[in-house]
Motif scaffolding. Structure first.
Motif, PDB file in Angstrom:
ATOM      1  N   SER A  37      82.313 -10.546  83.481  1.00 54.48           N
ATOM      2  CA  SER A  37      81.439 -11.202  84.477  1.00 54.48           C
ATOM      3  C   SER A  37      80.429 -10.208  85.030  1.00 54.48           C
ATOM      4  N   THR A  43      76.263 -11.802  91.333  1.00 58.55           N
ATOM      5  CA  THR A  43      75.797 -13.188  91.108  1.00 58.55           C
ATOM      6  C   THR A  43      75.266 -13.784  92.421  1.00 58.55           C
ATOM      7  N   GLU A 120      75.210 -11.000  84.158  1.00 60.06           N
ATOM      8  CA  GLU A 120      76.207 -10.830  83.093  1.00 60.06           C
ATOM      9  C   GLU A 120      75.667  -9.916  81.981  1.00 60.06           C
ATOM     10  N   ARG A 199      79.328 -21.961  88.526  1.00 59.66           N
ATOM     11  CA  ARG A 199      79.864 -20.764  89.180  1.00 59.66           C
ATOM     12  C   ARG A 199      81.317 -20.523  88.796  1.00 59.66           C
ATOM     13  N   GLU A 200      81.663 -19.287  88.653  1.00 60.78           N
ATOM     14  CA  GLU A 200      83.023 -18.861  88.277  1.00 60.78           C
ATOM     15  C   GLU A 200      83.361 -19.227  86.837  1.00 60.78           C
ATOM     16  N   SER A 202      83.153 -17.768  83.987  1.00 58.96           N
ATOM     17  CA  SER A 202      83.550 -16.804  82.946  1.00 58.96           C
ATOM     18  C   SER A 202      84.959 -17.044  82.403  1.00 58.96           C
TER      19      SER A 202
HETATM   20  N1  ASP Z   1      79.352 -14.279  87.604  1.00 53.63           N
HETATM   21  C1  ASP Z   1      79.589 -15.705  87.701  1.00 53.63           C
HETATM   22  C2  ASP Z   1      79.953 -16.076  89.114  1.00 53.63           C
HETATM   23  O1  ASP Z   1      80.148 -15.198  89.947  1.00 53.63           O
HETATM   24  C3  ASP Z   1      80.608 -16.200  86.724  1.00 53.63           C
HETATM   25  C4  ASP Z   1      82.010 -15.654  86.958  1.00 53.63           C
HETATM   26  O2  ASP Z   1      82.169 -14.576  87.548  1.00 53.63           O
HETATM   27  O3  ASP Z   1      82.945 -16.303  86.537  1.00 53.63           O
HETATM   28  O4  ASP Z   1      80.046 -17.237  89.414  1.00 53.63           O
END
Ligand code: ASP
Ligand code: ADP
Ligand code: MG
Length: 426
Positions: A37, A43, A120, A199-200, A202
């Motif tokens: 990530s 992010t 990323e 979001r999130e 990864s």
């Molecule tokens: N960098 C992205 C985020 O913070 C994806 C991830 O970390 O999963 O949402």
């Protein structure tokens, strides 16, 4: 083949990156794809850049400089000044600067994906260069070449067939020569535009690689010992769950357990790929194993979703909220991409709990108000308890007003509001 995923916290500074390298050295003889990530909170920082650019506040460049400084400091600590990584990272920042030079003309979601995804690319370039620098053979690949999506920017949907073909053609030969490092969260359209998976996302990226490459296992390395009975940021008395079935993990993440992205489990379940949730702070710890294991005894597991809103929708003429109305109401929720987190109806009113995101709710309200009266409660929490026990529910309700509560088999959900201090004293 194995798939590993390292989140932002695991690569937030030079020592963390060195720690990731030490963990990976234990697996030097394995074929593995390493999904990484964006570093730390970059992010969020890039989201601030996009917002400033889009709203023309004049602060976008200044905000971008903060992201730059953070990455340059990390590189200065890990590499000698003549390392070519400095030029690669500079090129990525120039890409953002070019966008910022012109007025925003494209949609917000499109611009967001082109800029935020760079986080990323920065992290994976740095991690791959560091691994090679210390003698761990690593190939960096661009995830956009192998994860093909539609063009729903900020929430792109994966084209599984094409993705599988691309991955099977590209990755196994590279994995013979060392680790393959790639970005989480990003994808590419057939026209070569960058998308993000939400979001999130990864964790989900890692599951896409695991599924398409028929991986033996997937491991996500977190700052917690494994999956716990509640978010340690919110509760003190949490314990680790040693084993979870896919089904239980899907339920927990669906209700909003922040530890794994909700789309992650299904692809793994489909191919019976074991998921390990492990701690990068204690790599010898057993972590949590998620597999097709038969349902176990589970302790109560609490999931809290903050920033919720309750929409009370009623007909203007006191007629019943019947099936025809409901189907219209649901179509509007789908149209404006508002996820229904919980719902309940009475004769003339229908109450729905949703994430309180103004950009999603306001257009929905516009449409709903054509036919219905809508009253909104804000600043609420949605608490879900799997395998509940009465005493746990009683504790959770202390100091709260329960606006909605529902129990279905082993799940209880309630929408609550903090009792204001003044009322509590009275
Ligand atoms: N960098 C992205 C985020 O913070 C994806 C991830 O970390 O999963 O949402
Ligand atoms: P990553 O950087 O890998 O994406 P996240 O920060 O998204 O990691 O997820 C890990 C965090 O999830 C933990 O630090 C913890 O605060 C939070 N969390 C929420 N619910 C749980 C839970 N049930 N078990 C463990 N961690 C949880
Ligand atoms: Mg995460």
């Amino acid at each position: 083949m194995k798939v590993f995923k390292f989140g932002g916290a695991s690569v937030k500074d030079p020592d963390s990156i060195k720690n990731v390298a030490t963990i990976l050295q234990r697996f030097a003889n394995e074929k593995a794809v390493i999904v990484v990530s964006a570093m730390g909170k970059s992010t969020n920082a890039l989201e601030n850049v996009v917002n400033a650019y889009y709203k023309k506040t004049g602060t976008a460049t200044e905000l971008l400089d903060k992201v730059k400084t953070m990455h340059y400091e990390i590189m200065q600590s890990l590499f000698k000044p003549n390392n070519e990584i400095f030029a690669h990272i500079n090129d990525l920042f120039v890409e953002i600067e070019w966008v910022l030079e012109d007025e925003p003309e494209e949609t917000y979601d499109y611009i967001y994906d082109q800029i935020v995804s760079i986080g990323e690319f920065l992290s994976t370039k740095i991690v791959a260069a560091y691994l090679n620098e210390i003698g761990v053979p690593t190939t960096w690949i661009d995830a956009r070449d192998v994860i093909l999506t539609d063009n729903t920017y900020r929430e792109a949907r994966v084209n599984w067939k094409e993705t599988e073909q691309k991955m099977l053609a590209k990755i196994p030969p590279l994995a013979n020569n060392g680790f393959v490092v790639t970005q989480g969260f990003v994808g590419g359209t057939s026209e070569n535009f960058t998308t993000t998976l939400g979001r999130e996302g990864s964790d989900f990226t890692a599951a896409i690689f695991a599924f398409c490459l028929n991986a033996k296992s997937m491991s996500i390395w977190k700052d917690v010992p494994g999956i716990l009975t509640g978010d340690p940021r919110l509760f003190k008395n949490v314990t680790k769950i040693d084993r979870l079935s896919y089904r239980e993990a899907i339920e927990m993440t669906y209700y909003g357990a922040k530890v794994i992205h909700p789309k992650t489990i299904k692809p793994l379940q489909n191919k019976n790929i074991t998921l390990y949730v492990k701690s990068f702070k204690d790599p010898d710890g057993a972590g949590t194993i998620i597999s097709s294991a038969i349902e176990d005894y589970y302790p109560p597991v609490v999931v809290v979703e903050k920033n919720q809103a309750l929409l009370h929708i009623s007909t203007r003429n006191f007629s019943f909220v019947a099936e025809d109305n409901l189907s219209h109401i649901f179509s509007l929720f789908a149209k404006h991409r508002n996820k229904v987190n919980m719902m309940q109806n009475t004769a003339i009113s229908f109450s729905v709990c949703v994430d309180n995101l103004p950009e999603r709710i306001l257009p929905l309200l516009e449409d709903l108000k054509e036919n219905f009266k809508v009253v909104i409660d804000e600043n609420l929490e949605l608490i879900t308890v799997r395998h509940y026990k009465e005493e746990v529910l009683t504790t959770l309700k202390t100091g709260k007003i329960v606006l909605l509560e529902e129990r279905i088999r082993n799940t209880t959900q309630m929408v609550v509001k903090e009792i204001p201090a003044i009322e509590r004293i009275a």
